[in-house]
Design a protein around this motif. Structure first.
Motif, PDB file in Angstrom:
ATOM      1  N   ALA A  53      -4.522  18.882 -32.533  1.00 49.88           N
ATOM      2  CA  ALA A  53      -3.810  19.352 -31.340  1.00 49.88           C
ATOM      3  C   ALA A  53      -2.315  19.111 -31.508  1.00 49.88           C
ATOM      4  O   ALA A  53      -1.487  19.969 -31.157  1.00 49.88           O
ATOM      5  N   ASP A 105      -9.741  16.158 -33.635  1.00 52.65           N
ATOM      6  CA  ASP A 105      -9.280  17.132 -32.632  1.00 52.65           C
ATOM      7  C   ASP A 105      -7.909  16.757 -32.081  1.00 52.65           C
ATOM      8  O   ASP A 105      -7.039  17.623 -31.900  1.00 52.65           O
ATOM      9  N   ASP A 106      -7.698  15.460 -31.798  1.00 48.00           N
ATOM     10  CA  ASP A 106      -6.411  15.019 -31.266  1.00 48.00           C
ATOM     11  C   ASP A 106      -5.297  15.235 -32.289  1.00 48.00           C
ATOM     12  O   ASP A 106      -4.204  15.703 -31.953  1.00 48.00           O
ATOM     13  N   ARG A 128     -11.398  23.272 -41.102  1.00 45.78           N
ATOM     14  CA  ARG A 128     -11.999  21.942 -41.003  1.00 45.78           C
ATOM     15  C   ARG A 128     -12.981  21.668 -42.141  1.00 45.78           C
ATOM     16  O   ARG A 128     -13.173  20.508 -42.523  1.00 45.78           O
ATOM     17  N   ASP A 142      -3.972  26.273 -36.614  1.00 44.40           N
ATOM     18  CA  ASP A 142      -5.362  26.277 -37.049  1.00 44.40           C
ATOM     19  C   ASP A 142      -5.454  25.865 -38.514  1.00 44.40           C
ATOM     20  O   ASP A 142      -4.654  26.287 -39.353  1.00 44.40           O
TER      21      ASP A 142
END
Length: 248
Positions: free
Chosen positions: A201, A197-198, A209, A206
């Motif tokens: 970010a 997630d980091d 995943r 997008d």
């Protein structure tokens, strides 16, 4: 005199450190050609090239520290992981280098390589059949069309150095070239899923995943036998075999 430190060594190449200088000795000079070219083109911090001989490349050490290593504890703040994501995005947005890299193998070639490796893993007793079959199923998601990007090709966590939550150096560019951007993101977060997630970010867009997870399976399946045969421990906690087991 400074001591000589063996950073990594196997039958294909060896990297030595002498004080503030790294010496990479490669049996294939073409890989050093790729490395020098990629570092000259990449819009991210790279080591200074000191000199180059046919099979030896000397670079200056980069400052900072890595965010960890595969199988080891991760370090660094969320901001540092995000900074790594931003640097990876800058690389992927750069003009394409002139040749395909490791992350740029065709779908057909990669699928054939993966099938052959899965067969060898089971036939030679490296991994149980159900573990291989499950990860081969997961890996299929990565075998899809992709838009070429400037990729590092071996963006292990140990190859990215940070200082004060900024990326100050990215090393080992011998696999660089045109390839699938999500392969780099998967390689960087392999074994450190909690920081995905980091990283994303900082990456700032997008991504799928499921494709990243599929690349975790691909990279681990293709690496296990090579690692074992070259004296590395793929079964150490947090390493490739643990990554494969997590897909079960």
């Amino acid at each position: 005199m400074d001591e000589v430190e063996v950073v990594v060594a196997h039958s294909e190449r060896a990297t030595l450190r002498v004080g503030a200088v790294f010496l990479k000795v490669d049996a294939d000079p073409a890989r050093l050609d790729v490395e020098v070219e990629a570092m000259s083109l990449a819009p991210v911090p790279t080591p200074e090239v000191l000199w180059r001989k046919p099979v030896v490349l000397a670079t200056a050490a980069v400052r900072g520290t890595t965010l960890g290593r595969l199988g080891g504890p991760s370090t660094g703040s969320p901001a540092a992981w995000a900074a790594a994501g931003a640097a990876i995005r800058a690389l992927h947005d750069a003009p394409l280098p002139p040749r395909p890299g490791r992350a740029g193998r065709s779908i057909a070639a990669l699928s054939a390589e993966l099938d052959a490796e899965c067969e060898a893993l089971v036939a030679n007793g490296f991994l149980p059949a159900d573990l291989v079959a499950r990860n081969r199923e997961v890996a299929e998601v990565a075998l899809r069309p992709w838009t070429p990007a400037f990729t590092h090709g071996d963006l292990q966590i140990a190859h990215v150095f940070v200082e004060d939550d900024e990326v100050v150096g990215i090393i080992d560019w011998s696999e660089a070239g045109q390839g699938d951007a999500l392969y780099d993101l998967a390689t960087f977060t392999l074994g450190h899923e909690k920081h995905l997630d980091d990283v994303l970010a900082g990456y700032g867009t997008d991504v799928d995943r499921d494709v990243i997870r599929a690349w975790w399976s691909v990279r681990s399946l293709l690496a296990v036998r090579w690692l074992i045969e070259h004296g590395f421990d793929a079964a150490a906690p947090g390493c490739e075999i643990d990554v494969l087991r997590s897909r079960m």
